[in-house]
Write a protein that holds these residues in place. Structure first.
Motif, PDB file in Angstrom:
ATOM      1  N   ALA A  66      25.398 -68.745  42.818  1.00  0.00           N
ATOM      2  CA  ALA A  66      26.687 -69.270  42.331  1.00  0.00           C
ATOM      3  C   ALA A  66      27.164 -70.403  43.237  1.00  0.00           C
ATOM      4  O   ALA A  66      27.622 -71.444  42.745  1.00  0.00           O
ATOM      5  CB  ALA A  66      27.722 -68.156  42.272  1.00  0.00           C
ATOM      6  N   SER A  75      29.846 -74.143  37.213  1.00  0.00           N
ATOM      7  CA  SER A  75      30.349 -72.790  37.425  1.00  0.00           C
ATOM      8  C   SER A  75      29.181 -71.840  37.719  1.00  0.00           C
ATOM      9  O   SER A  75      28.055 -72.041  37.245  1.00  0.00           O
ATOM     10  CB  SER A  75      31.085 -72.325  36.169  1.00  0.00           C
ATOM     11  OG  SER A  75      31.354 -70.951  36.227  1.00  0.00           O
ATOM     12  N   TRP A  77      28.830 -69.088  36.436  1.00  0.00           N
ATOM     13  CA  TRP A  77      28.497 -68.407  35.186  1.00  0.00           C
ATOM     14  C   TRP A  77      27.250 -68.984  34.526  1.00  0.00           C
ATOM     15  O   TRP A  77      26.671 -68.353  33.636  1.00  0.00           O
ATOM     16  CB  TRP A  77      29.676 -68.457  34.218  1.00  0.00           C
ATOM     17  CG  TRP A  77      30.795 -67.576  34.650  1.00  0.00           C
ATOM     18  CD1 TRP A  77      31.956 -67.953  35.276  1.00  0.00           C
ATOM     19  CD2 TRP A  77      30.848 -66.156  34.528  1.00  0.00           C
ATOM     20  NE1 TRP A  77      32.733 -66.859  35.536  1.00  0.00           N
ATOM     21  CE2 TRP A  77      32.076 -65.728  35.088  1.00  0.00           C
ATOM     22  CE3 TRP A  77      29.983 -65.199  34.007  1.00  0.00           C
ATOM     23  CZ2 TRP A  77      32.452 -64.400  35.131  1.00  0.00           C
ATOM     24  CZ3 TRP A  77      30.368 -63.874  34.056  1.00  0.00           C
ATOM     25  CH2 TRP A  77      31.580 -63.486  34.618  1.00  0.00           C
ATOM     26  N   LEU A  80      23.926 -67.011  33.799  1.00  0.00           N
ATOM     27  CA  LEU A  80      23.610 -66.252  32.586  1.00  0.00           C
ATOM     28  C   LEU A  80      22.481 -66.899  31.789  1.00  0.00           C
ATOM     29  O   LEU A  80      21.902 -66.265  30.899  1.00  0.00           O
ATOM     30  CB  LEU A  80      24.858 -66.089  31.721  1.00  0.00           C
ATOM     31  CG  LEU A  80      25.970 -65.244  32.344  1.00  0.00           C
ATOM     32  CD1 LEU A  80      27.214 -65.274  31.469  1.00  0.00           C
ATOM     33  CD2 LEU A  80      25.498 -63.815  32.558  1.00  0.00           C
TER      34      LEU A  80
END
Length: 119
Positions: A66, A75, A77, A80
């Motif tokens: 991250a 980000s 995220w 994912l």
């Protein structure tokens, strides 16, 4: 070895940024230790040591990834993308290989600034 221990010390720090070199050295050391553990498991006919190693280092690995994505201006995220076979892996690998976003960004100060004298 500090490249490997620093992300473990910051295991729950999903803020800030991590340099490309620091991230890839962590990945290299992680994989070398994983290969050693695999060799030990094969010679001892056990299967739990590698799983335990992966589980213990799951959170530090997520955190350092991250922070690496933050360094490129993205980000955390985006991790994912690992769940999308082939295309997601390639996209994420490209993101992780990109150079740092110059200057400060929304995730913090450029970590290269500490070494290059950049303000």
């Amino acid at each position: 070895m500090d490249y490997f221990l620093e992300p473990i010390r910051r295991y729950a720090d999903f803020t800030d940024r991590t340099r490309r070199r620091d991230f890839w050295m962590y990945v290299l050391i992680y994989n070398v230790i994983s290969l050693i553990i695999s060799a030990i498991e094969i010679s001892n006919d056990s299967k739990w040591l590698g799983g335990l190693y992966g589980l213990v280092l799951l959170l530090p690995s997520l955190a350092v990834t991250a922070r690496r994505l933050h360094d490129t201006g993205r980000s955390g995220w985006w991790q994912l993308m690992w769940f999308i076979p082939v295309v997601g892996w390639i996209v994420l690998l490209v993101f992780l290989c990109q150079d740092s976003e110059p200057g400060d960004n929304e995730y913090g100060r450029n970590p290269k600034a500490d070494f290059a004298g950049i303000e």
